[in-house]
Design a protein around this motif. Structure first.
Motif, short mmCIF file in Angstrom:
data_model
loop_
_atom_site.label_atom_id
_atom_site.label_comp_id
_atom_site.label_asym_id
_atom_site.label_seq_id
_atom_site.Cartn_x
_atom_site.Cartn_y
_atom_site.Cartn_z
N ILE A 80 0.84 -1.21 0.00
CA ILE A 80 0.00 0.00 0.00
C ILE A 80 0.87 1.25 0.00
N LEU A 81 1.88 1.29 0.85
CA LEU A 81 2.74 2.47 0.96
C LEU A 81 3.55 2.68 -0.32
N ILE A 82 4.06 1.60 -0.91
CA ILE A 82 4.84 1.73 -2.14
C ILE A 82 3.99 2.30 -3.27
N PHE A 83 2.79 1.74 -3.44
CA PHE A 83 1.96 2.19 -4.56
C PHE A 83 1.30 3.53 -4.27
N ALA A 84 1.09 3.88 -3.01
CA ALA A 84 0.61 5.23 -2.69
C ALA A 84 1.67 6.26 -3.02
N PHE A 85 2.94 5.91 -2.80
CA PHE A 85 4.05 6.80 -3.18
C PHE A 85 4.08 6.98 -4.70
N ILE A 86 3.88 5.88 -5.44
CA ILE A 86 3.83 5.95 -6.90
C ILE A 86 2.67 6.83 -7.35
N GLN A 87 1.52 6.70 -6.66
CA GLN A 87 0.37 7.57 -6.97
C GLN A 87 0.74 9.04 -6.86
N GLY A 88 1.44 9.38 -5.79
CA GLY A 88 1.86 10.77 -5.60
C GLY A 88 2.75 11.25 -6.73
N LEU A 89 3.70 10.41 -7.14
CA LEU A 89 4.58 10.77 -8.26
C LEU A 89 3.78 10.96 -9.54
N CYS A 90 2.77 10.11 -9.75
CA CYS A 90 1.96 10.20 -10.98
C CYS A 90 1.11 11.47 -10.99
N LEU A 91 0.60 11.88 -9.83
CA LEU A 91 -0.15 13.13 -9.75
C LEU A 91 0.75 14.31 -10.10
N CYS A 92 1.97 14.29 -9.56
CA CYS A 92 2.92 15.37 -9.89
C CYS A 92 3.27 15.36 -11.37
N LEU A 93 3.46 14.16 -11.93
CA LEU A 93 3.82 14.03 -13.34
C LEU A 93 2.70 14.56 -14.23
N GLY A 94 1.43 14.22 -13.87
CA GLY A 94 0.30 14.66 -14.68
C GLY A 94 0.16 16.17 -14.73
N GLY A 95 0.56 16.86 -13.67
CA GLY A 95 0.45 18.32 -13.65
C GLY A 95 1.73 19.04 -14.02
#
Length: 442
Positions: free
Chosen positions: A282-297
């Motif tokens: 959960i923590l690993i993929f939540a971290f990836i989610q955060g990176l993806c949000l930053c990447l999208g913007g």
């Protein structure tokens, strides 16, 4: 496992039908009224009834047979779809009819979802829970990907009444799968006597108390509040942000790629089963989610938006599947309806809050900041750009950083990081009443 697969097949067909009719009715409302307000009200009627009824629905799900709850919910939703279809055939359909119909479906969903989720441990061996939850997420992803695109074609070919007829048929299929099988009997006898409102409220509170007195579960709930908040922002603003620099065709590609990400994430969990310690996954993929949000913007690029959407929804499928597995293992069977209903209420609450606040926040705060002469144009603007859509992009980056920060805090929180080791697997049919009684007395 065979029983679960049969039910899962019925539910994926039913979900697909719901996605068809939801899209078709939304299009009909907008085309008929030409009003964004009426269109937005439809979204509120989809979410608000479920939000208000969820705590009590969860308590009642724990009292009743989960199979029976699912049968009644599917039956009422199917009858509602049939009634709307008759109104369309007779030419008497009004917008307020649709509000009532989706409101009834929302109430039924408040019962259906916790019954379905809490029934999984009855039907699936413990070692396969993550795979089963991944399959459930895969069903949701399939409905989200195929539903709108196929509904768009069906509206042209067979019109609204035809789409509703297909939806009614999918409800019948899901209902027949439930009627044709039996769930394993729960060892704890289900309460059947009449219950007062006070008793029902006490049962709702007992579900909340079970989480509150267990520090690991309480902090896991708070952590998922951040996850649900970022999901709400994505749902509200992702489409207009992409349209600020891309064409409608490019938006369709981005949305399709993002949806495929959720489907592949679900398939991955179903085949893989997840990490041995699910909280780490959960923590690993939540971290990836955060990176993806930053990447999208980060930049006005279709490729980056597609990669960000794909990675975010891929990670979401994994995160939700692993989270459900933890709760199914740590919460007794006769409390799971209440606990999953409370989680559903929290997710819907944050979704409604973001629907109401995200657009004004962007319009009156972030958009002026990121305009060509805005306060942040010469600093942040040099990184993510300025002008149309960059205010939304800034909010995406901030939500991504919030996700990453939440993961770092969670990793530094021993009760959360060790929740699976320090909290024993619950008696699947019993509750530790001592702790709950003590909490109630405080």
């Amino acid at each position: 496992m065979q029983t679960f697969l049969f039910i899962w097949l019925g539910q994926i067909v039913s979900l697909f039908g719901s996605s068809l009719s939801e899209f078709a009715l939304a299009v009909w409302v907008y085309q008929t009224t030409g009003s964004i307000t009426h269109y937005a009200l439809l979204s509120l009627f989809i979410h608000l009834p479920s939000l208000f009824i969820s705590p009590f629905a969860g308590a009642m799900v724990d009292r009743w047979s989960r199979r029976r709850v699912m049968i009644v919910s599917d039956s009422i939703t199917g009858v509602t779809a049939f009634a709307v279809m008759l109104l369309v055939f007779s030419g008497q359909l009004q917008v307020w009819h649709i509000y009532i119909a989706v409101g009834i479906s929302s109430v039924c969903n408040a019962f259906q979802w916790p019954a379905y989720t809490s029934a999984i441990p009855q039907l699936v061996p413990v070692q396969h829970l993550s795979r089963a939850n991944g399959m459930v997420q895969g069903a949701i992803a399939t409905a989200r990907i195929l539903g709108p695109s196929i509904a768009g074609l069906l509206i042209i070919k067979i019109h609204l009444h035809g789409v509703l007829l297909v939806d009614f048929g999918t409800y019948l299929f899901g209902l027949l799968t439930l009627l044709s099988i039996k769930f394993p009997r729960r060892e704890k006898k289900i309460t059947r006597h009449k219950t007062s409102i006070e008793e029902l409220w006490q049962e709702v509170v007992s579900g909340w108390n079970y989480v509150v007195i267990r520090s690991g579960l309480r902090k896991l709930t708070i952590f998922f509040g951040v996850i649900y908040l970022s999901a709400g922002v994505l749902q509200v603003l992702f489409l207009p942000m992409v349209l600020s620099f891309a064409s409608e065709k490019e938006l369709g590609i981005v949305m399709s790629v993002s949806g495929i990400g959720m489907l592949l994430g679900s398939v991955t969990v179903s085949l893989w089963g997840g990490t041995k310690r699910r909280i780490e996954g959960i923590l690993i993929f939540a971290f990836i989610q955060g990176l993806c949000l930053c990447l999208g913007g980060f930049k006005t690029a279709v490729v980056l938006a597609a990669i960000g959407g794909f990675g975010y929804l891929f990670s979401r499928a994994v995160i939700v599947s692993l989270n459900h597995t933890i709760w199914q293992q740590k919460v007794p069977q006769d409390l799971q309806g209440r606990v999953f209903a409370l989680q559903n209420m929290m997710e819907k609450s944050l979704l409604v809050i973001t629907h109401l606040s995200a657009a004004p926040l962007v319009e009156f705060m972030f958009k002026p900041l990121m305009s060509e002469n805005g306060m942040l144009a010469s600093s942040v603007g040099r990184i993510i750009g300025v002008g149309d859509g960059r205010g939304m992009a800034l909010l995406f980056v901030l939500m991504g950083l919030l996700n990453i920060g939440a993961v770092l805090v969670a990793y530094r929180t021993p009760e959360l990081r060790r929740v699976e080791r320090e909290l024993p697997d619950a008696d699947r049919f019993g509750v530790d009443n001592t702790e709950s009684d003590n909490t109630a007395a405080c």
